[in-house]
Design a protein around this motif. Sequence first.
Motif, PDB file in Angstrom:
ATOM      1  N   ALA A  16       6.944  -5.197  -7.298  1.00  0.00           N
ATOM      2  CA  ALA A  16       7.434  -4.653  -8.572  1.00  0.00           C
ATOM      3  C   ALA A  16       6.542  -3.518  -9.065  1.00  0.00           C
ATOM      4  O   ALA A  16       7.027  -2.568  -9.692  1.00  0.00           O
ATOM      5  CB  ALA A  16       7.516  -5.759  -9.616  1.00  0.00           C
ATOM      6  N   LEU A  17       5.256  -3.597  -8.783  1.00  0.00           N
ATOM      7  CA  LEU A  17       4.342  -2.534  -9.193  1.00  0.00           C
ATOM      8  C   LEU A  17       4.645  -1.251  -8.425  1.00  0.00           C
ATOM      9  O   LEU A  17       4.713  -0.165  -9.003  1.00  0.00           O
ATOM     10  CB  LEU A  17       2.893  -2.970  -8.975  1.00  0.00           C
ATOM     11  N   ASP A  18       4.870  -1.377  -7.118  1.00  0.00           N
ATOM     12  CA  ASP A  18       5.231  -0.206  -6.317  1.00  0.00           C
ATOM     13  C   ASP A  18       6.555   0.390  -6.781  1.00  0.00           C
ATOM     14  O   ASP A  18       6.700   1.610  -6.861  1.00  0.00           O
ATOM     15  CB  ASP A  18       5.311  -0.579  -4.835  1.00  0.00           C
ATOM     16  N   ALA A  19       7.512  -0.460  -7.111  1.00  0.00           N
ATOM     17  CA  ALA A  19       8.822   0.016  -7.581  1.00  0.00           C
ATOM     18  C   ALA A  19       8.673   0.760  -8.906  1.00  0.00           C
ATOM     19  O   ALA A  19       9.317   1.800  -9.121  1.00  0.00           O
ATOM     20  CB  ALA A  19       9.793  -1.153  -7.724  1.00  0.00           C
ATOM     21  N   ALA A  20       7.834   0.254  -9.797  1.00  0.00           N
ATOM     22  CA  ALA A  20       7.625   0.917 -11.094  1.00  0.00           C
ATOM     23  C   ALA A  20       6.973   2.279 -10.908  1.00  0.00           C
ATOM     24  O   ALA A  20       7.357   3.259 -11.563  1.00  0.00           O
ATOM     25  CB  ALA A  20       6.773   0.031 -11.999  1.00  0.00           C
ATOM     26  N   ILE A  21       6.007   2.375 -10.004  1.00  0.00           N
ATOM     27  CA  ILE A  21       5.345   3.657  -9.751  1.00  0.00           C
ATOM     28  C   ILE A  21       6.339   4.664  -9.177  1.00  0.00           C
ATOM     29  O   ILE A  21       6.373   5.832  -9.587  1.00  0.00           O
ATOM     30  CB  ILE A  21       4.144   3.462  -8.807  1.00  0.00           C
ATOM     31  N   THR A  22       7.171   4.211  -8.267  1.00  0.00           N
ATOM     32  CA  THR A  22       8.183   5.085  -7.686  1.00  0.00           C
ATOM     33  C   THR A  22       9.147   5.592  -8.754  1.00  0.00           C
ATOM     34  O   THR A  22       9.468   6.790  -8.813  1.00  0.00           O
ATOM     35  CB  THR A  22       8.954   4.339  -6.569  1.00  0.00           C
ATOM     36  N   ALA A  23       9.607   4.687  -9.628  1.00  0.00           N
ATOM     37  CA  ALA A  23      10.541   5.072 -10.688  1.00  0.00           C
ATOM     38  C   ALA A  23       9.894   6.046 -11.672  1.00  0.00           C
ATOM     39  O   ALA A  23      10.523   7.043 -12.079  1.00  0.00           O
ATOM     40  CB  ALA A  23      11.047   3.830 -11.415  1.00  0.00           C
ATOM     41  N   LEU A  24       8.667   5.793 -12.061  1.00  0.00           N
ATOM     42  CA  LEU A  24       7.978   6.695 -12.989  1.00  0.00           C
ATOM     43  C   LEU A  24       7.760   8.069 -12.371  1.00  0.00           C
ATOM     44  O   LEU A  24       7.945   9.100 -13.026  1.00  0.00           O
ATOM     45  CB  LEU A  24       6.639   6.095 -13.410  1.00  0.00           C
ATOM     46  N   GLU A  32       0.720  12.060 -12.319  1.00  0.00           N
ATOM     47  CA  GLU A  32       0.238  11.128 -11.305  1.00  0.00           C
ATOM     48  C   GLU A  32       0.190   9.726 -11.893  1.00  0.00           C
ATOM     49  O   GLU A  32      -0.349   9.519 -12.984  1.00  0.00           O
ATOM     50  CB  GLU A  32      -1.169  11.523 -10.844  1.00  0.00           C
ATOM     51  N   PHE A  33       0.760   8.777 -11.191  1.00  0.00           N
ATOM     52  CA  PHE A  33       0.759   7.386 -11.619  1.00  0.00           C
ATOM     53  C   PHE A  33       0.001   6.554 -10.599  1.00  0.00           C
ATOM     54  O   PHE A  33       0.203   6.712  -9.395  1.00  0.00           O
ATOM     55  CB  PHE A  33       2.189   6.854 -11.767  1.00  0.00           C
ATOM     56  N   VAL A  34      -0.869   5.696 -11.098  1.00  0.00           N
ATOM     57  CA  VAL A  34      -1.640   4.817 -10.236  1.00  0.00           C
ATOM     58  C   VAL A  34      -1.410   3.403 -10.713  1.00  0.00           C
ATOM     59  O   VAL A  34      -1.530   3.105 -11.903  1.00  0.00           O
ATOM     60  CB  VAL A  34      -3.152   5.156 -10.315  1.00  0.00           C
ATOM     61  N   GLY A  35      -1.089   2.523  -9.802  1.00  0.00           N
ATOM     62  CA  GLY A  35      -0.902   1.113 -10.137  1.00  0.00           C
ATOM     63  C   GLY A  35      -1.986   0.288  -9.490  1.00  0.00           C
ATOM     64  O   GLY A  35      -2.202   0.372  -8.282  1.00  0.00           O
ATOM     65  N   LEU A  36      -2.699  -0.466 -10.273  1.00  0.00           N
ATOM     66  CA  LEU A  36      -3.756  -1.324  -9.757  1.00  0.00           C
ATOM     67  C   LEU A  36      -3.474  -2.758 -10.163  1.00  0.00           C
ATOM     68  O   LEU A  36      -2.969  -3.011 -11.254  1.00  0.00           O
ATOM     69  CB  LEU A  36      -5.111  -0.890 -10.305  1.00  0.00           C
ATOM     70  N   HIS A  37      -3.820  -3.679  -9.305  1.00  0.00           N
ATOM     71  CA  HIS A  37      -3.601  -5.099  -9.561  1.00  0.00           C
ATOM     72  C   HIS A  37      -4.952  -5.795  -9.505  1.00  0.00           C
ATOM     73  O   HIS A  37      -5.696  -5.622  -8.540  1.00  0.00           O
ATOM     74  CB  HIS A  37      -2.655  -5.654  -8.495  1.00  0.00           C
ATOM     75  N   ALA A  38      -5.300  -6.534 -10.535  1.00  0.00           N
ATOM     76  CA  ALA A  38      -6.596  -7.201 -10.596  1.00  0.00           C
ATOM     77  C   ALA A  38      -6.449  -8.576 -11.233  1.00  0.00           C
ATOM     78  O   ALA A  38      -5.469  -8.840 -11.923  1.00  0.00           O
ATOM     79  CB  ALA A  38      -7.584  -6.363 -11.408  1.00  0.00           C
ATOM     80  N   THR A  39      -7.415  -9.418 -10.994  1.00  0.00           N
ATOM     81  CA  THR A  39      -7.470 -10.712 -11.662  1.00  0.00           C
ATOM     82  C   THR A  39      -8.831 -10.846 -12.330  1.00  0.00           C
ATOM     83  O   THR A  39      -9.784 -10.179 -11.951  1.00  0.00           O
ATOM     84  CB  THR A  39      -7.260 -11.881 -10.680  1.00  0.00           C
ATOM     85  N   GLY A  40      -8.908 -11.708 -13.303  1.00  0.00           N
ATOM     86  CA  GLY A  40     -10.161 -11.920 -14.022  1.00  0.00           C
ATOM     87  C   GLY A  40      -9.928 -11.789 -15.509  1.00  0.00           C
ATOM     88  O   GLY A  40      -8.798 -11.821 -15.989  1.00  0.00           O
ATOM     89  N   SER A  41     -10.991 -11.606 -16.239  1.00  0.00           N
ATOM     90  CA  SER A  41     -10.905 -11.405 -17.678  1.00  0.00           C
ATOM     91  C   SER A  41     -10.182 -10.090 -17.946  1.00  0.00           C
ATOM     92  O   SER A  41     -10.617  -9.036 -17.464  1.00  0.00           O
ATOM     93  CB  SER A  41     -12.307 -11.345 -18.287  1.00  0.00           C
ATOM     94  N   PRO A  42      -9.060 -10.120 -18.685  1.00  0.00           N
ATOM     95  CA  PRO A  42      -8.304  -8.877 -18.900  1.00  0.00           C
ATOM     96  C   PRO A  42      -9.149  -7.743 -19.480  1.00  0.00           C
ATOM     97  O   PRO A  42      -9.083  -6.614 -18.994  1.00  0.00           O
ATOM     98  CB  PRO A  42      -7.197  -9.289 -19.869  1.00  0.00           C
TER      99      PRO A  42
END
Length: 92
Positions: A16-24, A32-42
């Motif tokens: 879904a993150l890749d799809a959102a970047i493509t759509a944007l 330029e749009f960059v999507g990063l995925h992380a876990t931990g303290s927000p």
Amino acid sequence: MNREDVETPPLERPAALDAAITALSAALPGLEFVGLHATGSPVEEFQRIITMEDIDLLIIGRNATVNGRPGWGPSGRQLIRRVTCSALVVPV
């Protein structure tokens, strides 16, 4: 054992993150749009990524309301107060 001593596997980026970047990118050419995925303290993870990527503007969505109240939780309020870049909050 320290948190740094524990090896964690790399995170898979959600489709879904890749799809959102493509759509944007299609809707707003030239930006330029960059999507990063992380876990931990927000708050800590957002600030780490903002610093690491030299981000100028954080755009974040929030629920318009939750149970009749503005859609903010404690993490969201703390995040907006602590980030070191400009932030735009968009009710979704």
